[in-house]
Design a protein around this motif. Structure first.
Motif, PDB file in Angstrom:
ATOM      1  N   ALA A   1      17.988  30.907  94.768  1.00 49.04           N
ATOM      2  CA  ALA A   1      17.565  31.933  93.817  1.00 49.04           C
ATOM      3  C   ALA A   1      16.180  31.613  93.256  1.00 49.04           C
ATOM      4  O   ALA A   1      15.844  30.447  93.013  1.00 49.04           O
ATOM      5  CB  ALA A   1      18.572  32.045  92.676  1.00 49.04           C
TER       6      ALA A   1
ATOM      7  N   GLU B   1      18.405  39.833  93.786  1.00 51.59           N
ATOM      8  CA  GLU B   1      19.838  39.530  93.846  1.00 51.59           C
ATOM      9  C   GLU B   1      20.304  39.421  95.297  1.00 51.59           C
ATOM     10  O   GLU B   1      21.250  38.670  95.596  1.00 51.59           O
ATOM     11  CB  GLU B   1      20.629  40.615  93.106  1.00 51.59           C
ATOM     12  CG  GLU B   1      22.104  40.326  92.945  1.00 51.59           C
ATOM     13  CD  GLU B   1      22.388  39.193  91.954  1.00 51.59           C
ATOM     14  OE1 GLU B   1      23.485  38.605  92.032  1.00 51.59           O
ATOM     15  OE2 GLU B   1      21.521  38.898  91.118  1.00 51.59           O
TER      16      GLU B   1
ATOM     17  N   GLY C   1      17.568  38.138  88.734  1.00 52.31           N
ATOM     18  CA  GLY C   1      18.652  38.873  89.374  1.00 52.31           C
ATOM     19  C   GLY C   1      19.281  39.891  88.452  1.00 52.31           C
ATOM     20  O   GLY C   1      18.759  40.203  87.375  1.00 52.31           O
ATOM     21  N   VAL C   2      20.436  40.391  88.866  1.00 46.34           N
ATOM     22  CA  VAL C   2      21.091  41.487  88.157  1.00 46.34           C
ATOM     23  C   VAL C   2      21.606  41.048  86.783  1.00 46.34           C
ATOM     24  O   VAL C   2      21.525  41.811  85.813  1.00 46.34           O
ATOM     25  CB  VAL C   2      22.241  42.044  89.022  1.00 46.34           C
ATOM     26  CG1 VAL C   2      23.064  43.056  88.234  1.00 46.34           C
ATOM     27  CG2 VAL C   2      21.686  42.693  90.277  1.00 46.34           C
ATOM     28  N   GLN C   3      22.128  39.830  86.675  1.00 44.83           N
ATOM     29  CA  GLN C   3      22.651  39.370  85.386  1.00 44.83           C
ATOM     30  C   GLN C   3      21.555  39.278  84.334  1.00 44.83           C
ATOM     31  O   GLN C   3      21.740  39.691  83.181  1.00 44.83           O
ATOM     32  CB  GLN C   3      23.343  38.010  85.559  1.00 44.83           C
ATOM     33  CG  GLN C   3      24.639  38.079  86.345  1.00 44.83           C
ATOM     34  CD  GLN C   3      25.361  36.748  86.371  1.00 44.83           C
ATOM     35  OE1 GLN C   3      24.788  35.718  86.036  1.00 44.83           O
ATOM     36  NE2 GLN C   3      26.612  36.765  86.795  1.00 44.83           N
ATOM     37  N   THR C   4      20.410  38.743  84.719  1.00 40.82           N
ATOM     38  CA  THR C   4      19.277  38.673  83.793  1.00 40.82           C
ATOM     39  C   THR C   4      18.795  40.070  83.433  1.00 40.82           C
ATOM     40  O   THR C   4      18.434  40.339  82.282  1.00 40.82           O
ATOM     41  CB  THR C   4      18.123  37.863  84.414  1.00 40.82           C
ATOM     42  OG1 THR C   4      18.619  36.595  84.836  1.00 40.82           O
ATOM     43  CG2 THR C   4      17.001  37.660  83.420  1.00 40.82           C
TER      44      THR C   4
ATOM     45  N   ASP D   1      17.362  32.676  86.227  1.00 41.62           N
ATOM     46  CA  ASP D   1      17.519  33.244  87.562  1.00 41.62           C
ATOM     47  C   ASP D   1      17.075  34.706  87.543  1.00 41.62           C
ATOM     48  O   ASP D   1      17.458  35.472  86.652  1.00 41.62           O
ATOM     49  CB  ASP D   1      18.977  33.169  88.018  1.00 41.62           C
ATOM     50  CG  ASP D   1      19.366  31.767  88.439  1.00 41.62           C
ATOM     51  OD1 ASP D   1      18.467  30.952  88.687  1.00 41.62           O
ATOM     52  OD2 ASP D   1      20.582  31.477  88.505  1.00 41.62           O
TER      53      ASP D   1
ATOM     54  N   GLY E   1      20.443  35.829  96.525  1.00 42.30           N
ATOM     55  CA  GLY E   1      21.619  35.057  96.118  1.00 42.30           C
ATOM     56  C   GLY E   1      22.848  35.436  96.927  1.00 42.30           C
ATOM     57  O   GLY E   1      23.640  34.558  97.323  1.00 42.30           O
ATOM     58  N   ILE E   2      23.024  36.736  97.199  1.00 44.60           N
ATOM     59  CA  ILE E   2      24.172  37.198  97.994  1.00 44.60           C
ATOM     60  C   ILE E   2      24.111  36.628  99.412  1.00 44.60           C
ATOM     61  O   ILE E   2      25.115  36.150  99.955  1.00 44.60           O
ATOM     62  CB  ILE E   2      24.212  38.738  98.021  1.00 44.60           C
ATOM     63  CG1 ILE E   2      24.482  39.292  96.616  1.00 44.60           C
ATOM     64  CG2 ILE E   2      25.273  39.237  98.996  1.00 44.60           C
ATOM     65  CD1 ILE E   2      24.335  40.792  96.504  1.00 44.60           C
TER      66      ILE E   2
ATOM     67  N   SER F   1      15.058  43.414  90.241  1.00 45.76           N
ATOM     68  CA  SER F   1      16.212  42.534  90.011  1.00 45.76           C
ATOM     69  C   SER F   1      17.223  42.652  91.149  1.00 45.76           C
ATOM     70  O   SER F   1      17.788  41.649  91.595  1.00 45.76           O
ATOM     71  CB  SER F   1      16.874  42.871  88.669  1.00 45.76           C
ATOM     72  OG  SER F   1      15.978  42.675  87.604  1.00 45.76           O
ATOM     73  N   ILE F   2      17.468  43.881  91.624  1.00 47.56           N
ATOM     74  CA  ILE F   2      18.407  44.078  92.727  1.00 47.56           C
ATOM     75  C   ILE F   2      17.877  43.431  94.012  1.00 47.56           C
ATOM     76  O   ILE F   2      18.625  42.806  94.769  1.00 47.56           O
ATOM     77  CB  ILE F   2      18.664  45.586  92.941  1.00 47.56           C
ATOM     78  CG1 ILE F   2      19.472  46.144  91.762  1.00 47.56           C
ATOM     79  CG2 ILE F   2      19.398  45.837  94.249  1.00 47.56           C
ATOM     80  CD1 ILE F   2      19.687  47.641  91.815  1.00 47.56           C
TER      81      ILE F   2
END
Length: 438
Positions: free
Chosen positions: A401, A360, A411-414, A409, A363-364, A356-357
């Motif tokens: 993403a 991410e 990533g970290v939120q998921t 998506d 996206g950053i 996930s990181i």
């Protein structure tokens, strides 16, 4: 004279970065060699698409590795069916975990039969890998070096973690068998052997030493295969993301260091900058190259999302289910439970957080690219070039993403949502388990 200078420059470069010595193409890079070797164990390396000679045994290898995983599934499910309600859920939970791992491995192995997967790996090696772009500028070379170091470290780290995980997963039952005296008293009928994976089979492998040895060796092999299905595809996806982020860093540098106009105009005592006709042509060329570069990245990310999206969606589902079961197993807080499931729980959640990181980062980097577009001096250009800047601005506004089935998506939120969901299910199962305990 030119050749001599070029040779001295190459020698100095290799002296400064000795890990690139002997590298003449991408397949000579050490971490790519490791990736190739790892994917070869699953018959997942697309030789033809990366420019190698394809073996006539490749398809047979794919059928074998898929069937060996498929054969394991029915005995595992039948074992759960036979002992459901007979033994405690916490004891049966181990087989739930191994069956879920088996299912996820099978789903991932479907990739090796997909043409889109083969083309994606081919595009990564032949088009996206920064080795193909390092000569474009000094910054591109420095970015390539940074990504190379990160990729190499990550490859070694992930393979080390997999090796340790396989050892700990299979050594725990051996230790329990030694502690219980099962090996020294294997001729008696009261001996029960512990295993890392259980199946419903037509022969006795829990009390008979010959059956034990067969399943013992098979469990080690399947642990390696299933771990490879998780780690090798995660490694491939991560390396792709690292190089895509490297491309975005190069684009950001191009935009922030975009050539400035040389002409100064004084209108109503206000000084304006403007490009000359010759500079306008160079600006047009640079903007066109930026558009093409971004299109290359966006197209590759789109292919990644289409190829790995369904796999990542099911991967997240695996973590939701397996996470709560493993937490429930660890909640016994006994030395045996922590020894058996603690490491596996750590590895499973570590994989979720790790992948996930990595995603991410994409996206950053994309957000930084959007900001960098505004640093281009578009106000100093003619209409044609302003339109090109507008195209770049509009394209960079689209998210790069990776989406799981075009819905979630990656990533970290998921990841945080999945961990919370696993904890909620764990608390619910723990409550039901407490109510059922007399």
């Amino acid at each position: 004279m030119t050749r001599k200078y070029a040779k001295e420059e190459v020698d100095f470069f290799l002296l400064e970065y000795p890990f690139l010595n002997g590298v003449r193409n991408i397949l000579d890079i050490k971490y790519i060699k490791i990736l190739r070797r790892c994917l070869k164990t699953l018959s997942a390396w697309p030789s033809k698409e990366v420019g190698e000679k394809e073996s006539k045994y490749d398809f047979i290898g794919k059928i074998y590795i898929f069937l060996i995983n498929l054969i394991c599934l029915p005995p595992g499910v039948l074992y759960i069916k036979k002992y459901f309600g007979v033994i405690d859920f916490l004891e049966l939970g181990h087989t739930y975990v191994t069956v879920f791992i088996n299912i996820t491995s099978l789903i991932r192995l479907l990739l090796i039969f997909m043409k889109s997967y083969k083309n994606l790996v081919g595009d990564f090696i032949n088009k996206i890998h920064l080795f193909n772009h390092k000569h474009h500028s000094e910054y591109a070379m420095s970015t390539y070096i940074k990504v190379h170091k990160v990729s190499h470290f990550f490859t070694m780290y992930l393979n080390t973690m997999v090796f340790i995980g396989i050892i700990l997963f299979n050594v725990t039952p051996i230790y329990k068998n030694i502690s219980s005296g099962a090996f020294s008293n294997y001729k008696t009928e009261n001996v029960t052997f512990e295993h890392s994976v259980y199946f419903e089979l037509p022969f006795d492998y829990k009390h008979d030493i010959k059956g034990y040895l067969v399943i013992f060796l098979f469990d080690w092999y399947m642990s390696f295969v299933c771990s490879s299905c998780f780690s090798n595809f995660d490694l491939l996806m991560s390396l792709m993301i690292f190089h895509v982020c490297g491309h975005l860093m190069i684009l950001i540098d191009k935009l922030k260091k975009f050539r400035r106009p040389s002409i100064k105009l004084l209108i109503n005592n206000i000084e304006y900058e403007w490009y000359s006709d010759a500079e306008m042509k160079l600006v047009s060329r640079d903007l066109r190259n930026i558009i093409l570069h971004h299109s290359l990245i966006a197209e590759f990310v789109k292919k990644m999302s289409q190829t790995f999206g369904p796999i990542l969606y099911l991967y997240y589902m695996f973590h939701i289910i397996n996470g709560c079961v493993l937490l429930l197993e660890c909640s016994q807080m006994s030395a045996e439970a922590l020894a058996r499931y603690g490491t596996l729980t750590f590895v499973v959640f570590q994989q979720l957080i790790q992948i996930s990181i990595v995603f991410e980062l994409l996206g950053i980097s994309n957000d930084r690219l959007i900001d960098a577009v505004y640093s281009v001096p578009w106000e100093c250009m003619d209409k044609s070039n302003r339109q090109k800047v507008y195209i770049i601005l509009m394209r960079t506004q689209r998210s790069l993403a990776i989406k799981a089935v075009d819905m979630v998506d990656v990533g970290v939120q998921t990841m945080a949502l999945i961990i919370r969901t696993s904890l909620s299910y764990f608390i619910m199962l723990r409550t039901f388990s407490g109510e059922d305990t007399p």
